[in-house]
Design a protein around this motif. Structure first.
Motif, PDB file in Angstrom:
ATOM      1  N   ALA A 159       0.833  -1.197   0.000  1.00 27.55           N
ATOM      2  CA  ALA A 159       0.000   0.000   0.000  1.00 27.55           C
ATOM      3  C   ALA A 159       0.863   1.241   0.000  1.00 27.55           C
ATOM      4  N   ALA A 160       0.248   2.343  -0.364  1.00 31.02           N
ATOM      5  CA  ALA A 160       0.946   3.615  -0.242  1.00 31.02           C
ATOM      6  C   ALA A 160       1.343   3.806   1.213  1.00 31.02           C
ATOM      7  N   ASP A 161       2.550   4.294   1.413  1.00 38.13           N
ATOM      8  CA  ASP A 161       3.085   4.376   2.774  1.00 38.13           C
ATOM      9  C   ASP A 161       2.540   5.607   3.496  1.00 38.13           C
ATOM     10  N   ASP A 162       1.213   5.592   3.706  1.00 39.38           N
ATOM     11  CA  ASP A 162       0.589   6.726   4.376  1.00 39.38           C
ATOM     12  C   ASP A 162       0.177   6.384   5.800  1.00 39.38           C
ATOM     13  N   PHE A 163       0.575   5.197   6.268  1.00 37.41           N
ATOM     14  CA  PHE A 163       0.313   4.820   7.648  1.00 37.41           C
ATOM     15  C   PHE A 163       1.533   4.108   8.199  1.00 37.41           C
ATOM     16  N   ASP A 164       2.072   4.633   9.262  1.00 44.06           N
ATOM     17  CA  ASP A 164       3.240   4.050   9.915  1.00 44.06           C
ATOM     18  C   ASP A 164       2.952   3.967  11.404  1.00 44.06           C
ATOM     19  N   ALA A 165       2.675   2.752  11.878  1.00 51.68           N
ATOM     20  CA  ALA A 165       2.288   2.569  13.279  1.00 51.68           C
ATOM     21  C   ALA A 165       3.382   2.983  14.250  1.00 51.68           C
ATOM     22  N   SER A 166       4.634   2.921  13.805  1.00 54.56           N
ATOM     23  CA  SER A 166       5.733   3.234  14.722  1.00 54.56           C
ATOM     24  C   SER A 166       5.742   4.700  15.145  1.00 54.56           C
ATOM     25  N   THR A 167       5.005   5.540  14.422  1.00 54.41           N
ATOM     26  CA  THR A 167       4.959   6.965  14.772  1.00 54.41           C
ATOM     27  C   THR A 167       3.901   7.275  15.831  1.00 54.41           C
ATOM     28  N   ILE A 168       3.100   6.285  16.182  1.00 53.66           N
ATOM     29  CA  ILE A 168       2.016   6.511  17.154  1.00 53.66           C
ATOM     30  C   ILE A 168       2.588   6.491  18.566  1.00 53.66           C
ATOM     31  N   ALA A 169       2.300   7.530  19.293  1.00 54.43           N
ATOM     32  CA  ALA A 169       2.859   7.667  20.644  1.00 54.43           C
ATOM     33  C   ALA A 169       2.011   6.924  21.673  1.00 54.43           C
ATOM     34  N   LYS A 170       2.668   6.449  22.708  1.00 58.78           N
ATOM     35  CA  LYS A 170       1.987   5.820  23.838  1.00 58.78           C
ATOM     36  C   LYS A 170       1.139   6.848  24.576  1.00 58.78           C
ATOM     37  N   LEU A 173       0.535  -7.626  23.574  1.00 60.59           N
ATOM     38  CA  LEU A 173      -0.876  -7.752  23.239  1.00 60.59           C
ATOM     39  C   LEU A 173      -1.019  -8.884  22.232  1.00 60.59           C
ATOM     40  N   SER A 174      -1.664  -9.979  22.657  1.00 58.55           N
ATOM     41  CA  SER A 174      -1.799 -11.160  21.812  1.00 58.55           C
ATOM     42  C   SER A 174      -3.146 -11.149  21.094  1.00 58.55           C
ATOM     43  N   ILE A 175      -3.096 -11.228  19.766  1.00 59.42           N
ATOM     44  CA  ILE A 175      -4.294 -11.183  18.933  1.00 59.42           C
ATOM     45  C   ILE A 175      -4.453 -12.490  18.178  1.00 59.42           C
ATOM     46  N   GLY A 176      -5.651 -13.088  18.253  1.00 59.52           N
ATOM     47  CA  GLY A 176      -5.954 -14.261  17.442  1.00 59.52           C
ATOM     48  C   GLY A 176      -6.689 -13.826  16.185  1.00 59.52           C
ATOM     49  N   SER A 177      -6.252 -14.330  15.014  1.00 60.42           N
ATOM     50  CA  SER A 177      -6.848 -13.894  13.756  1.00 60.42           C
ATOM     51  C   SER A 177      -6.681 -14.956  12.679  1.00 60.42           C
ATOM     52  N   ASP A 233      -3.185  -3.516  10.850  1.00 63.38           N
ATOM     53  CA  ASP A 233      -2.791  -2.120  11.079  1.00 63.38           C
ATOM     54  C   ASP A 233      -3.486  -1.536  12.309  1.00 63.38           C
ATOM     55  N   LEU A 234      -4.755  -1.859  12.479  1.00 63.98           N
ATOM     56  CA  LEU A 234      -5.475  -1.358  13.647  1.00 63.98           C
ATOM     57  C   LEU A 234      -4.883  -1.928  14.936  1.00 63.98           C
ATOM     58  N   ALA A 235      -4.545  -3.217  14.916  1.00 65.28           N
ATOM     59  CA  ALA A 235      -3.929  -3.838  16.100  1.00 65.28           C
ATOM     60  C   ALA A 235      -2.579  -3.208  16.412  1.00 65.28           C
ATOM     61  N   LYS A 236      -1.796  -2.914  15.377  1.00 69.50           N
ATOM     62  CA  LYS A 236      -0.510  -2.249  15.585  1.00 69.50           C
ATOM     63  C   LYS A 236      -0.705  -0.887  16.253  1.00 69.50           C
ATOM     64  N   ALA A 237      -1.695  -0.136  15.757  1.00 70.27           N
ATOM     65  CA  ALA A 237      -1.962   1.183  16.305  1.00 70.27           C
ATOM     66  C   ALA A 237      -2.403   1.096  17.768  1.00 70.27           C
ATOM     67  N   MET A 238      -3.256   0.125  18.081  1.00 69.02           N
ATOM     68  CA  MET A 238      -3.715  -0.052  19.455  1.00 69.02           C
ATOM     69  C   MET A 238      -2.550  -0.412  20.378  1.00 69.02           C
ATOM     70  N   ALA A 239      -1.705  -1.339  19.922  1.00 70.66           N
ATOM     71  CA  ALA A 239      -0.574  -1.770  20.747  1.00 70.66           C
ATOM     72  C   ALA A 239       0.365  -0.591  21.030  1.00 70.66           C
ATOM     73  N   LYS A 288       3.953  -4.482  22.979  1.00 69.76           N
ATOM     74  CA  LYS A 288       4.370  -5.149  21.754  1.00 69.76           C
ATOM     75  C   LYS A 288       3.188  -5.951  21.218  1.00 69.76           C
ATOM     76  N   LEU A 289       3.190  -6.210  19.927  1.00 67.93           N
ATOM     77  CA  LEU A 289       2.074  -6.911  19.304  1.00 67.93           C
ATOM     78  C   LEU A 289       2.460  -8.326  18.893  1.00 67.93           C
ATOM     79  N   GLU A 290       1.609  -9.283  19.282  1.00 71.25           N
ATOM     80  CA  GLU A 290       1.743 -10.663  18.811  1.00 71.25           C
ATOM     81  C   GLU A 290       0.460 -10.985  18.029  1.00 71.25           C
ATOM     82  N   PHE A 291       0.580 -11.051  16.701  1.00 61.58           N
ATOM     83  CA  PHE A 291      -0.573 -11.292  15.838  1.00 61.58           C
ATOM     84  C   PHE A 291      -0.503 -12.744  15.379  1.00 61.58           C
ATOM     85  N   VAL A 292      -1.365 -13.592  15.955  1.00 62.23           N
ATOM     86  CA  VAL A 292      -1.255 -15.040  15.803  1.00 62.23           C
ATOM     87  C   VAL A 292      -2.278 -15.575  14.800  1.00 62.23           C
TER      88      VAL A 292
END
Length: 325
Positions: free
Chosen positions: A55-66, A84-88, A112-118, A124-128
């Motif tokens: 995708a176009a790089d218009d979303f970068d979760a690493s820039t989201i502050a705690k 944060l463990s996510i089942g999917s 992407d939404l899970a990354k933003a939430m974490a 840290k995010l664990e997407f399983v």
């Protein structure tokens, strides 16, 4: 991703069912999208062999502050492990699927939404990856949350709580040109693919039962755990139609280079939800507050725009919203 069926429009019901009793029985029962879905021609069959979306790089979760205030409300057991463990079920693009150079990296709206939430919660995010119908029973014991395009239903409320975050309807997909002469208003006797454990599967069962009650042949249902396998079968002609979430169907149609098309209208959008262990009210409210923060600061809109489905946005995430299904 999908326990009674969505409602059909009244005109379609009138064409399909000839008596008031049959109508009543039915009614009571009941994204720019990215490059991907490379279709390989092997002998006489086609199969979806890779999905390598970019995708176009218009979303970068690493820039989201705690957000320290939100992070302070994270349940103690989750905060202690810092993950944060996510089942999917990562076979349901564009919500979640495996891509990347290794073909094993989770990508999609839900990822992407899970990354933003974490990030917002300082975790840290664990997407399983898990089979779709195995996720809800494992919320709590195995996963902190389930994010897998779950349609919120009253039946599922018996097992988990939900936080709404997305709207989607149901849609039929067929081979381009409709060589099977499939009519969504009269699917009796046709071979239809559905994902195991989905609301689409249960809807098609009701459609089939209604066919039989009307003296017509039953629908032959092909139920498979992976949505991508159903799309492959549809391309190959092994099923005459697939019934699934409208975002998934729309994505598949666009990614298969004209081999598939939709038929019929999208029926009655309903909310998708993030699954939370039953009774964990404070945790569910924190999830809702986190999403609402992402809505307020524009992050949520960026994620949906990245995947081309901004029209599916909700104005506000809610804990256990009332649903008709």
């Amino acid at each position: 991703m999908p326990a009674t069926p969505p409602q059909a429009d009244s005109e379609a019901i009138g064409r399909f069912f000839q008596t008031r009793e049959q109508k009543t029985m039915f009614m009571k029962s009941k994204q720019a999208i990215l490059s991907g879905f490379a279709v390989a021609v092997l002998a006489s069959s086609l199969s979806i062999c890779t999905l390598n979306a970019r995708a176009a790089d218009d979303f970068d979760a690493s820039t989201i502050a705690k957000d320290s205030a939100l992070a302070s409300r994270v349940p103690q057991d989750i905060a202690a492990k810092g993950v944060l463990s996510i089942g999917s079920d990562t076979t349901y693009p564009p919500a979640e699927f495996l891509a990347g150079e290794d073909g094993q990296t989770p990508e999609g709206i839900d990822v992407d939404l899970a990354k933003a939430m974490a990030q917002r919660l300082g975790l840290k995010l664990e997407f399983v990856t898990a089979q779709f119908d195995s996720i809800l029973p494992a919320i709590g014991p195995r996963y902190d949350l389930g994010i897998s395009a779950f349609t919120i239903t009253n039946e599922r409320y018996k097992a988990v709580d939900f936080v709404s975050y997305f709207n989607a309807g149901k849609q039929w997909a067929i081979q381009s040109g409709n060589p099977a002469k499939f009519n969504p208003d009269e699917p009796c006797g046709k071979t239809v693919g559905v994902q195991t454990g989905s609301t689409g599967e249960k809807a098609v069962k009701v459609f089939s039962d209604t066919c039989v009650a009307a003296g017509k042949p039953a629908i032959e249902t092909v139920s498979m755990p992976k949505q991508t396998d159903l799309i492959t079968r549809l391309i190959n002609g092994a099923v005459e139609a697939v019934y699934a979430g409208s975002t998934n169907i729309g994505y598949a149609v666009k990614q298969t280079n004209g081999q598939l098309e939709t038929i019929g209208a999208i029926t009655y959008p309903s909310p998708n939800g993030i699954a939370v262990a039953k009774g964990q009210t404070a945790w569910a409210q924190l999830v809702a507050d986190t999403i609402n923060g992402l809505i307020a600061d524009g992050t949520y809109a960026k994620i949906l725009a990245k995947w081309g489905i901004g029209s599916a946005a909700v104005a506000k995430a809610e804990v256990n919203p009332a649903v008709q299904e």
